[in-house]
Design a protein around this motif. Structure first.
Motif, PDB file in Angstrom:
ATOM      1  N   PHE A  67       0.829  -1.203   0.000  1.00 26.13           N
ATOM      2  CA  PHE A  67       0.000   0.000   0.000  1.00 26.13           C
ATOM      3  C   PHE A  67       0.867   1.258   0.000  1.00 26.13           C
ATOM      4  O   PHE A  67       0.632   2.197  -0.758  1.00 26.13           O
ATOM      5  CB  PHE A  67      -0.937  -0.008   1.212  1.00 26.13           C
ATOM      6  CG  PHE A  67      -1.478   1.343   1.549  1.00 26.13           C
ATOM      7  CD1 PHE A  67      -2.433   1.938   0.749  1.00 26.13           C
ATOM      8  CD2 PHE A  67      -1.022   2.033   2.659  1.00 26.13           C
ATOM      9  CE1 PHE A  67      -2.924   3.204   1.052  1.00 26.13           C
ATOM     10  CE2 PHE A  67      -1.503   3.287   2.962  1.00 26.13           C
ATOM     11  CZ  PHE A  67      -2.459   3.873   2.158  1.00 26.13           C
ATOM     12  N   LEU A  68       1.885   1.283   0.869  1.00 23.60           N
ATOM     13  CA  LEU A  68       2.771   2.453   0.921  1.00 23.60           C
ATOM     14  C   LEU A  68       3.447   2.686  -0.420  1.00 23.60           C
ATOM     15  O   LEU A  68       3.556   3.819  -0.884  1.00 23.60           O
ATOM     16  CB  LEU A  68       3.837   2.275   2.002  1.00 23.60           C
ATOM     17  CG  LEU A  68       3.422   2.607   3.410  1.00 23.60           C
ATOM     18  CD1 LEU A  68       4.540   2.265   4.382  1.00 23.60           C
ATOM     19  CD2 LEU A  68       3.033   4.061   3.542  1.00 23.60           C
ATOM     20  N   PHE A  69       3.908   1.607  -1.027  1.00 18.27           N
ATOM     21  CA  PHE A  69       4.540   1.739  -2.337  1.00 18.27           C
ATOM     22  C   PHE A  69       3.560   2.380  -3.318  1.00 18.27           C
ATOM     23  O   PHE A  69       3.894   3.346  -4.000  1.00 18.27           O
ATOM     24  CB  PHE A  69       4.996   0.373  -2.856  1.00 18.27           C
ATOM     25  CG  PHE A  69       5.707   0.454  -4.173  1.00 18.27           C
ATOM     26  CD1 PHE A  69       7.085   0.519  -4.218  1.00 18.27           C
ATOM     27  CD2 PHE A  69       5.002   0.485  -5.376  1.00 18.27           C
ATOM     28  CE1 PHE A  69       7.760   0.614  -5.433  1.00 18.27           C
ATOM     29  CE2 PHE A  69       5.656   0.582  -6.587  1.00 18.27           C
ATOM     30  CZ  PHE A  69       7.042   0.647  -6.618  1.00 18.27           C
ATOM     31  N   ASP A  70       2.348   1.836  -3.374  1.00 23.10           N
ATOM     32  CA  ASP A  70       1.347   2.372  -4.305  1.00 23.10           C
ATOM     33  C   ASP A  70       1.028   3.830  -4.001  1.00 23.10           C
ATOM     34  O   ASP A  70       0.839   4.639  -4.909  1.00 23.10           O
ATOM     35  CB  ASP A  70       0.057   1.548  -4.245  1.00 23.10           C
ATOM     36  CG  ASP A  70       0.227   0.153  -4.818  1.00 23.10           C
ATOM     37  OD1 ASP A  70       1.207  -0.089  -5.563  1.00 23.10           O
ATOM     38  OD2 ASP A  70      -0.626  -0.707  -4.509  1.00 23.10           O
ATOM     39  N   MET A  71       0.970   4.157  -2.723  1.00 27.12           N
ATOM     40  CA  MET A  71       0.634   5.519  -2.346  1.00 27.12           C
ATOM     41  C   MET A  71       1.724   6.509  -2.751  1.00 27.12           C
ATOM     42  O   MET A  71       1.427   7.635  -3.148  1.00 27.12           O
ATOM     43  CB  MET A  71       0.400   5.601  -0.840  1.00 27.12           C
ATOM     44  CG  MET A  71      -0.300   6.867  -0.442  1.00 27.12           C
ATOM     45  SD  MET A  71      -0.815   6.795   1.255  1.00 27.12           S
ATOM     46  CE  MET A  71       0.416   7.815   1.985  1.00 27.12           C
ATOM     47  N   ASN A  85       4.610   4.579 -12.305  1.00 23.90           N
ATOM     48  CA  ASN A  85       5.476   3.896 -13.265  1.00 23.90           C
ATOM     49  C   ASN A  85       5.996   2.555 -12.750  1.00 23.90           C
ATOM     50  O   ASN A  85       6.754   1.882 -13.434  1.00 23.90           O
ATOM     51  CB  ASN A  85       6.645   4.800 -13.675  1.00 23.90           C
ATOM     52  CG  ASN A  85       7.624   5.054 -12.544  1.00 23.90           C
ATOM     53  OD1 ASN A  85       7.396   4.653 -11.399  1.00 23.90           O
ATOM     54  ND2 ASN A  85       8.713   5.734 -12.861  1.00 23.90           N
ATOM     55  N   GLY A  86       5.591   2.170 -11.540  1.00 28.80           N
ATOM     56  CA  GLY A  86       6.019   0.887 -10.995  1.00 28.80           C
ATOM     57  C   GLY A  86       7.358   0.928 -10.284  1.00 28.80           C
ATOM     58  O   GLY A  86       7.873  -0.111  -9.878  1.00 28.80           O
ATOM     59  N   TYR A  87       7.926   2.121 -10.130  1.00 28.52           N
ATOM     60  CA  TYR A  87       9.203   2.296  -9.447  1.00 28.52           C
ATOM     61  C   TYR A  87       9.096   3.469  -8.484  1.00 28.52           C
ATOM     62  O   TYR A  87       8.397   4.439  -8.759  1.00 28.52           O
ATOM     63  CB  TYR A  87      10.329   2.628 -10.438  1.00 28.52           C
ATOM     64  CG  TYR A  87      10.573   1.571 -11.465  1.00 28.52           C
ATOM     65  CD1 TYR A  87      11.350   0.458 -11.159  1.00 28.52           C
ATOM     66  CD2 TYR A  87      10.036   1.686 -12.744  1.00 28.52           C
ATOM     67  CE1 TYR A  87      11.574  -0.520 -12.114  1.00 28.52           C
ATOM     68  CE2 TYR A  87      10.254   0.714 -13.695  1.00 28.52           C
ATOM     69  CZ  TYR A  87      11.029  -0.392 -13.376  1.00 28.52           C
ATOM     70  OH  TYR A  87      11.248  -1.358 -14.308  1.00 28.52           O
ATOM     71  N   LEU A  88       9.825   3.373  -7.379  1.00 29.93           N
ATOM     72  CA  LEU A  88      10.003   4.538  -6.523  1.00 29.93           C
ATOM     73  C   LEU A  88      11.303   5.190  -6.946  1.00 29.93           C
ATOM     74  O   LEU A  88      12.366   4.571  -6.882  1.00 29.93           O
ATOM     75  CB  LEU A  88      10.095   4.138  -5.049  1.00 29.93           C
ATOM     76  CG  LEU A  88       8.844   3.561  -4.403  1.00 29.93           C
ATOM     77  CD1 LEU A  88       9.120   3.190  -2.955  1.00 29.93           C
ATOM     78  CD2 LEU A  88       7.677   4.528  -4.500  1.00 29.93           C
ATOM     79  N   ASP A  89      11.207   6.428  -7.405  1.00 35.53           N
ATOM     80  CA  ASP A  89      12.420   7.159  -7.754  1.00 35.53           C
ATOM     81  C   ASP A  89      12.967   7.816  -6.487  1.00 35.53           C
ATOM     82  O   ASP A  89      12.444   7.614  -5.386  1.00 35.53           O
ATOM     83  CB  ASP A  89      12.153   8.173  -8.865  1.00 35.53           C
ATOM     84  CG  ASP A  89      11.121   9.231  -8.488  1.00 35.53           C
ATOM     85  OD1 ASP A  89      10.951   9.538  -7.286  1.00 35.53           O
ATOM     86  OD2 ASP A  89      10.480   9.762  -9.411  1.00 35.53           O
TER      87      ASP A  89
END
Length: 191
Positions: free
Chosen positions: A103-107, A113-117
């Motif tokens: 959830f945190l990742f999605d938020m 884009n499917g990545y956390l920059d």
């Protein structure tokens, strides 16, 4: 249950309890809280959703709450139904750590884009630090997690960290998990 959700049948309550591990008393309290902000009984608008979550999660800025709203508005009708609301609370309060991290990742993957920059990763770390400091936790080891997360990004050719990489790295870091209160259910803060 319609959009207004003013009453729940005993079957509705049992379904919610079986899917969330909430007690019947907790479901009743969640419904009461939902109804207290659902002014027009059509489901929570963005403003109503903000009023509920901004009080309880002071470290989330408006952009984070807006993104959270979009994630939980699963039918994309611009309103959060009671079912969506309970689902949101379940993820935040009682779901397994890996689901909370997902959830945190999605938020925070705001560009989807499917990545956390770097900036998105920084925002998660900032939230973790703010939450931890606010609750009086020792955050002296936060830097090592942040460094490891950012180093992972530097080794990837895509310049970011995937959801799977984030969950794998974060779930084994007890300090980070505690910083986000993911081990605790939010029962004392919410239900």
């Amino acid at each position: 249950m319609g959009q207004g959700n003013s009453k729940l049948s005993s079957d509705d309550i049992k379904k919610i309890m079986s899917k969330t591990n909430y007690t019947s008393e907790q479901v009743s309290q969640i419904l009461k809280d939902y109804q207290s902000v659902n002014q027009d009984s059509k489901g929570l608008s963005l403003e109503e959703f903000k009023s509920f979550f901004s009080i309880r999660f002071k470290d989330y800025d408006d952009a984070s709450i807006l993104h959270m709203f979009k994630i939980f508005d699963s039918d994309k009708n611009g309103r959060i139904s009671f079912k969506e609301f309970v689902g949101a609370l379940f993820i935040i309060t009682k779901s397994p750590v890996s689901d909370k991290l997902s959830f945190l990742f999605d938020m925070f993957d705001r560009d989807l884009n499917g990545y956390l920059d770097l900036e998105e990763s920084y925002n998660i770390l900032k939230l973790a630090l703010n939450t931890s400091v606010g609750l009086g936790f020792d955050v002296s080891q936060a830097g090592s997690f942040a460094e490891g997360l950012l180093n992972s990004m530097n080794r990837n050719s895509h310049g970011g960290i995937t959801k799977e990489e984030f969950i794998k790295k974060a779930s084994v870091n007890d300090t980070f998990v505690r910083m986000l209160c993911l081990y605790q259910s939010y029962d004392t803060l919410l239900y």
